[in-house]
Motif scaffolding. Structure first.
Motif, mmCIF file in Angstrom:
data_model
loop_
_atom_site.group_PDB
_atom_site.id
_atom_site.type_symbol
_atom_site.label_atom_id
_atom_site.label_comp_id
_atom_site.label_asym_id
_atom_site.label_seq_id
_atom_site.Cartn_x
_atom_site.Cartn_y
_atom_site.Cartn_z
ATOM 1 N N SER A 167 0.731 -1.280 -0.056
ATOM 2 C CA SER A 167 -0.045 0.153 0.097
ATOM 3 C C SER A 167 0.950 1.292 0.056
ATOM 4 C CB SER A 167 -0.920 0.051 1.110
ATOM 5 O OG SER A 167 -0.113 -0.008 2.414
ATOM 6 N N SER A 168 2.116 1.244 0.297
ATOM 7 C CA SER A 168 2.938 2.453 0.328
ATOM 8 C C SER A 168 3.864 2.393 -0.885
ATOM 9 C CB SER A 168 3.946 2.249 1.668
ATOM 10 O OG SER A 168 3.279 2.181 2.675
ATOM 11 N N VAL A 169 3.713 1.713 -1.887
ATOM 12 C CA VAL A 169 4.464 1.684 -3.094
ATOM 13 C C VAL A 169 3.873 2.447 -4.026
ATOM 14 C CG1 VAL A 169 5.775 0.182 -4.896
ATOM 15 C CG2 VAL A 169 5.491 -0.844 -2.388
ATOM 16 N N GLY A 171 8.801 0.111 -8.523
ATOM 17 C CA GLY A 171 8.409 -0.209 -7.389
ATOM 18 C C GLY A 171 9.111 -1.353 -6.508
ATOM 19 N N PHE A 172 9.295 -2.263 -6.991
ATOM 20 C CA PHE A 172 10.124 -3.420 -6.255
ATOM 21 C C PHE A 172 11.455 -2.728 -5.774
ATOM 22 C CE2 PHE A 172 13.537 -6.611 -6.194
ATOM 23 C CZ PHE A 172 12.787 -7.660 -5.463
ATOM 24 N N SER A 173 12.063 -1.837 -6.844
ATOM 25 C CA SER A 173 13.528 -1.146 -6.334
ATOM 26 C C SER A 173 12.995 -0.262 -5.304
ATOM 27 C CB SER A 173 13.928 -0.573 -7.608
ATOM 28 O OG SER A 173 14.339 -1.464 -8.665
ATOM 29 N N ALA A 207 12.557 7.421 -2.204
ATOM 30 C CA ALA A 207 11.660 8.418 -2.015
ATOM 31 C C ALA A 207 10.516 8.339 -2.600
ATOM 32 C CB ALA A 207 12.438 10.007 -2.450
ATOM 33 N N GLY A 208 10.238 7.146 -3.314
ATOM 34 C CA GLY A 208 8.845 7.153 -3.935
ATOM 35 C C GLY A 208 7.969 6.273 -3.155
ATOM 36 N N LEU A 209 8.782 5.846 -1.824
ATOM 37 C CA LEU A 209 7.931 4.952 -0.974
ATOM 38 C C LEU A 209 7.483 5.657 0.210
ATOM 39 C CD1 LEU A 209 7.756 1.911 -0.445
ATOM 40 C CD2 LEU A 209 9.612 1.924 1.166
ATOM 41 N N SER A 210 6.320 5.597 0.655
ATOM 42 C CA SER A 210 5.496 6.191 1.627
ATOM 43 C C SER A 210 5.929 5.312 3.190
ATOM 44 C CB SER A 210 4.186 6.263 1.493
ATOM 45 O OG SER A 210 3.748 7.256 0.379
ATOM 46 N N ALA A 264 18.201 -8.317 -10.569
ATOM 47 C CA ALA A 264 17.548 -8.674 -11.886
ATOM 48 C C ALA A 264 16.135 -8.223 -11.826
ATOM 49 C CB ALA A 264 17.768 -9.822 -12.296
ATOM 50 N N LEU A 265 15.365 -8.298 -10.702
ATOM 51 C CA LEU A 265 13.977 -8.021 -10.716
ATOM 52 C C LEU A 265 13.733 -6.482 -10.764
ATOM 53 C CD1 LEU A 265 12.762 -10.699 -8.198
ATOM 54 C CD2 LEU A 265 12.126 -10.579 -10.824
#
Length: 569
Positions: free
Chosen positions: A448-450, A457-459, A477-480, A553-554
């Motif tokens: 929910s924070s991504v 988003g995984f990174s 900084a994109g993560l809440s 890799a992901l």
């Protein structure tokens, strides 16, 4: 890429190399208890501190007593900082009337600054008053850095002492590091930053009228004093939310260069301390050489990636010639931004002068890899050196296996106990980084924070837990992150990443100190030359590659190829 950009990188490297030897000589005298040019001023102060605390600085501690002293001191600091953050609305020097932090955020912040991580799930100018900034955060900036340096010196003593029971005195090492090293250099840096236009006051925020007739509140405060030690101590926590991208926290290209040098200078100097205390400065230069090669590879890749820009933006009709300027300050440009991003993640500092989420995939890969390698490329003050020495133990063990000989390092036989403790210290980091990432990307509270879809988003999640466990503190900084889930799990990652490395490392120091020094023979693997430096680089990269390549890799790697193919997520 430009000639001016490469010139900035080379000037930075040259200054760090020139400062490493004289600073190493000074720090060696400090930790050996010898007189320095500051002794006539600081020795009386040092003696007063020992008298008030009931400490005998000449009393040697075994590794277990050294570890207990360190843990007790840090636990007390954690409790005190937590109380300051929770109760700041009742404390003085709070002209803006900031309220107390919520429990989970205060837990995260206290763990962050005590562990020298300085991860911030809050905006400094909108959350903390001046007392909390100074008596809470700045104090921890000093003592957490001093703790790291003291621990590195304790490990050096383990390597260099012969049949000794003790590895030093934690309280004496902590006091001397703070008084003789961190405080004087921080004062000089703070004065230089004020000269460049950085605020240093206790005034309330200023309200001004903009050209459009609107109202704007301009934050200020004791900025220079906190920035000086945040960089010198590789802490990285910003007085302002934008950190070193804020014009008050990094006003000019000159202040930018001063801060970058401050991040690296003590870590570089400690390699020289290692060589001097080992009785062979070439040992220190071999470690420094390995660090330098890894750093130059990283900064070259980051600069190249950012200078080439983003083909997705070029496809939209934007001019790609200036490179990827998204998320960067025009007063610094691409070269200084790529250099800063590499430095701050190589040295576990975490301060940023550009937004790492806006880096190209390969540009963002460099900070991630720096942290996943254990931040041994110069590294945090003290932490970088003892982290690299753990890899040195692993390297001589591998070399011994190749030739069927008991491995030795600095005349000390490396046996099963030391290797097991080394692996315990090294493997706890990927457990935190990858374990919590795996949980967060499947748990609803984590997802929910991504903010971004797909590999970026995984990174974001991988970067957050990598930064926490590596005690770096920077973010995509994109993560809440200011949620109960992330505040709690990141705090656990920070504490494990700090103390589950330190305690085994001190046990290694105690084990090595008790051993006799074996004279070198014709079969002894030399550890003071390019061959050992090359082996050390190979072991660091191999361990990091085998551990983190699937996760990379992901994330940034697949994002890079998608960007080249013109695909978005």
């Amino acid at each position: 890429m430009t000639l001016a950009g490469w010139a900035q990188i080379l000037v930075f490297c040259a200054i760090v190399v020139m400062l490493a030897k004289p600073l190493g000589a000074y720090m060696t005298r400090v930790f050996s208890g010898e007189r320095t040019f500051l002794s006539f001023v600081l020795s009386p102060v040092e003696r007063v501190f020992y008298a008030l605390a009931g400490i005998d600085p000449r009393a040697e501690q075994r590794w277990s007593a050294y570890a207990i002293s360190m843990l007790a001191f840090n636990f007390a600091g954690f409790l005190l900082l937590y109380a300051i953050l929770r109760l700041q609305d009742l404390l003085p020097l709070n002209p803006q009337g900031m309220g107390g932090m919520p429990p989970d955020l205060a837990l995260n912040t206290a763990a962050s600054f005590v562990t020298n991580t300085n991860w911030q799930n809050y905006g400094g100018e909108s959350t903390l008053g001046y007392f909390a900034q100074m008596a809470g955060l700045t104090v921890q900036n000093f003592v957490s850095a001093a703790t790291g340096i003291a621990l590195a010196v304790a490990l050096i003593r383990g390597f260099t002492r012969r049949s000794a029971a003790g590895i030093g005195n934690f309280w004496a090492d902590l006091t001397r590091c703070t008084l003789y090293i961190l405080l004087p250099i921080s004062l000089l840096i703070a004065l230089a930053l004020v000269w460049q236009g950085m605020p240093q006051n206790l005034n309330p925020y200023v309200e001004t009228t903009t050209l459009e007739g609107g109202k704007q509140v301009i934050a200020q405060g004791p900025v220079a004093s906190q920035v000086a030690i945040k960089m010198l101590g590789t802490n990285g926590g910003g007085f302002f939310n934008a950190n070193a991208a804020h014009p008050y926290e990094n006003p000019t290209p000159a202040s930018n260069m001063i801060q970058m040098i401050a991040i690296f200078v003590l870590g570089a100097g400690l390699t020289n301390v290692f060589g001097r205390m080992a009785g062979d400065q070439r040992q220190g230069w071999a470690i420094f050489r390995a660090m330098g090669v890894l750093f130059l590879v990283g900064v070259s890749l980051a600069y190249w990636a950012e200078a080439n820009g983003n083909p997705l933006l070029t496809a939209l009709g934007l001019d790609g010639a200036p490179g990827n300027m998204e998320g960067k300050e025009t007063r610094f440009g691409i070269a200084a931004s790529a250099l800063f991003a590499t430095i701050t993640t190589a040295a576990s500092c975490g301060a940023v002068n550009a937004m790492h989420a806006s880096l190209t995939p390969l540009g963002g890969l460099v900070p991630l890899v720096n942290m996943e390698l254990g931040e041994v490329v110069i590294g945090g003050v003290g932490a970088g050196l003892y982290g690299m020495l753990l890899f040195a133990i692993l390297s001589v063990f591998v070399a011994g296996l190749m030739v069927g000989r008991t491995p030795e390092y600095l005349g000390k036989k490396i046996e099963a106990r030391e290797v097991k403790l080394t692996m315990l210290a090294i493997l706890c980091l990927p457990l935190m980084m990858l374990g919590f990432t795996a949980i967060a990307v499947i748990a609803p509270n984590g997802l929910s924070s991504v903010s971004s879809a797909g590999p970026h988003g995984f990174s974001e999640v991988l970067y957050a837990y990598t930064s926490a466990a590596a005690n770096n503190g920077s973010a995509f900084a994109g993560l809440s992150g200011n949620t109960v889930f992330y505040n709690t799990t990141l705090a656990v990652g920070m504490l494990v990443g700090r103390f589950f490395v330190i305690v085994p490392m001190l046990a290694i120091a105690g084990s090595l100190a008790a051993k006799k020094i074996v004279p070198p023979s014709s079969g002894t693997f030399p550890t003071n030359g390019p061959l050992f430096a090359g082996l050390l680089i190979g072991v660091v990269v191999l361990v990091g590659g085998l551990t983190f390549l699937p996760a990379l890799a992901l994330g940034p790697i697949v994002e890079h190829f998608a960007m080249i193919a013109g695909q978005t997520f």
